[in-house]
Design a protein around this motif. Structure first.
Motif, mmCIF file in Angstrom:
data_model
loop_
_atom_site.group_PDB
_atom_site.id
_atom_site.type_symbol
_atom_site.label_atom_id
_atom_site.label_comp_id
_atom_site.label_asym_id
_atom_site.label_seq_id
_atom_site.Cartn_x
_atom_site.Cartn_y
_atom_site.Cartn_z
ATOM 1 N N TYR A 215 -15.424 -7.214 5.067
ATOM 2 C CA TYR A 215 -15.074 -5.766 5.488
ATOM 3 C C TYR A 215 -15.315 -5.517 6.807
ATOM 4 O O TYR A 215 -16.521 -5.811 7.242
ATOM 5 N N LYS B 91 0.648 -1.208 0.078
ATOM 6 C CA LYS B 91 0.018 -0.016 0.119
ATOM 7 C C LYS B 91 0.868 1.178 -0.096
ATOM 8 O O LYS B 91 0.380 2.363 -0.303
ATOM 9 N N GLU C 73 -9.692 -2.092 -3.943
ATOM 10 C CA GLU C 73 -9.131 -3.051 -2.690
ATOM 11 C C GLU C 73 -9.587 -4.349 -2.888
ATOM 12 O O GLU C 73 -10.746 -4.417 -2.705
ATOM 13 N N ILE C 74 -8.754 -5.449 -2.974
ATOM 14 C CA ILE C 74 -9.341 -6.671 -2.841
ATOM 15 C C ILE C 74 -8.882 -7.196 -1.172
ATOM 16 O O ILE C 74 -7.673 -7.386 -1.181
ATOM 17 N N LEU C 75 -9.643 -7.342 -0.576
ATOM 18 C CA LEU C 75 -9.456 -7.650 0.929
ATOM 19 C C LEU C 75 -9.802 -9.291 1.228
ATOM 20 O O LEU C 75 -10.948 -9.503 1.094
ATOM 21 N N ARG D 196 -5.948 -17.162 -0.940
ATOM 22 C CA ARG D 196 -6.851 -16.618 0.201
ATOM 23 C C ARG D 196 -7.803 -17.469 0.244
ATOM 24 O O ARG D 196 -8.466 -17.515 1.521
ATOM 25 N N THR E 55 -3.067 -6.851 4.200
ATOM 26 C CA THR E 55 -3.048 -7.933 3.785
ATOM 27 C C THR E 55 -3.885 -7.904 2.451
ATOM 28 O O THR E 55 -4.097 -9.000 1.686
ATOM 29 N N SER E 56 -4.445 -6.796 1.839
ATOM 30 C CA SER E 56 -4.892 -6.532 0.718
ATOM 31 C C SER E 56 -4.185 -6.632 -0.487
ATOM 32 O O SER E 56 -2.871 -6.053 -0.337
ATOM 33 N N ASN F 225 -6.159 -2.074 3.967
ATOM 34 C CA ASN F 225 -5.314 -3.072 4.770
ATOM 35 C C ASN F 225 -4.140 -3.602 4.344
ATOM 36 O O ASN F 225 -3.928 -4.063 2.954
ATOM 37 N N CYS G 40 -10.338 0.298 5.539
ATOM 38 C CA CYS G 40 -9.844 0.133 4.014
ATOM 39 C C CYS G 40 -8.324 0.361 4.290
ATOM 40 O O CYS G 40 -7.633 0.556 5.097
#
Length: 142
Positions: free
Chosen positions: A23, A7, A17-19, A130, A31-32, A29, A27
């Protein structure tokens, strides 16, 4: 055309963002992964087709089962790309978020086809990894 994993590389806030997971009110994060809107546009159509309540501007919590179908669509896109399809055929499977995106893609078509194939493959690999430990992966919109 790349996935951003750190980030600290982000400039501004115009990223998807792919989390991993649901959620939880936060935002950006660690780990994203992150994609520019333009790059995400290439993948977005596969998500929209399988997750009917998808909203580009919302926080979308997508279940593992639906991700399985999205990954299947993305695999079909990779197979299509390997055959160097005509642009009209390609546009049935990927999106061009900005008006100029398609023009830029066409300028270096063969190279961009290969870059897109690699991007989708990398995205699929990340999602599959994931999903081994998560029942949801969220797509956090703009």
């Amino acid at each position: 055309m790349k996935i951003i994993r750190n980030k600290e590389e982000l400039e501004g806030t115009c990223y998807i963002e792919i989390l991993p997971g649901r959620y939880l009110g936060q935002c950006w994060n660690d780990t994203s992964i992150f994609l520019t809107e333009e790059v995400f546009g290439f993948i977005e159509k596969s998500i929209e087709n399988e997750y009917t309540t998808y909203d580009h501007y919302a926080f979308n919590e997508i279940q593992k089962e639906i991700w399985g179908r999205i990954l299947g669509r993305l695999e079909r896109v990779i197979n299509l790309l390997e055959g160097q399809p005509e642009m009209n055929t390609l546009k049935e499977h990927i999106g061009f978020f900005f008006g100029c995106s398609e023009d830029e893609f066409i300028k270096d078509y063969e190279n961009n086809i290969e870059k897109l194939r690699k991007l989708i493959n990398e995205f699929q690999t990340w999602i599959k990894e994931r999903l081994k430990s998560k029942n949801y992966i969220s797509v956090l919109g703009i």
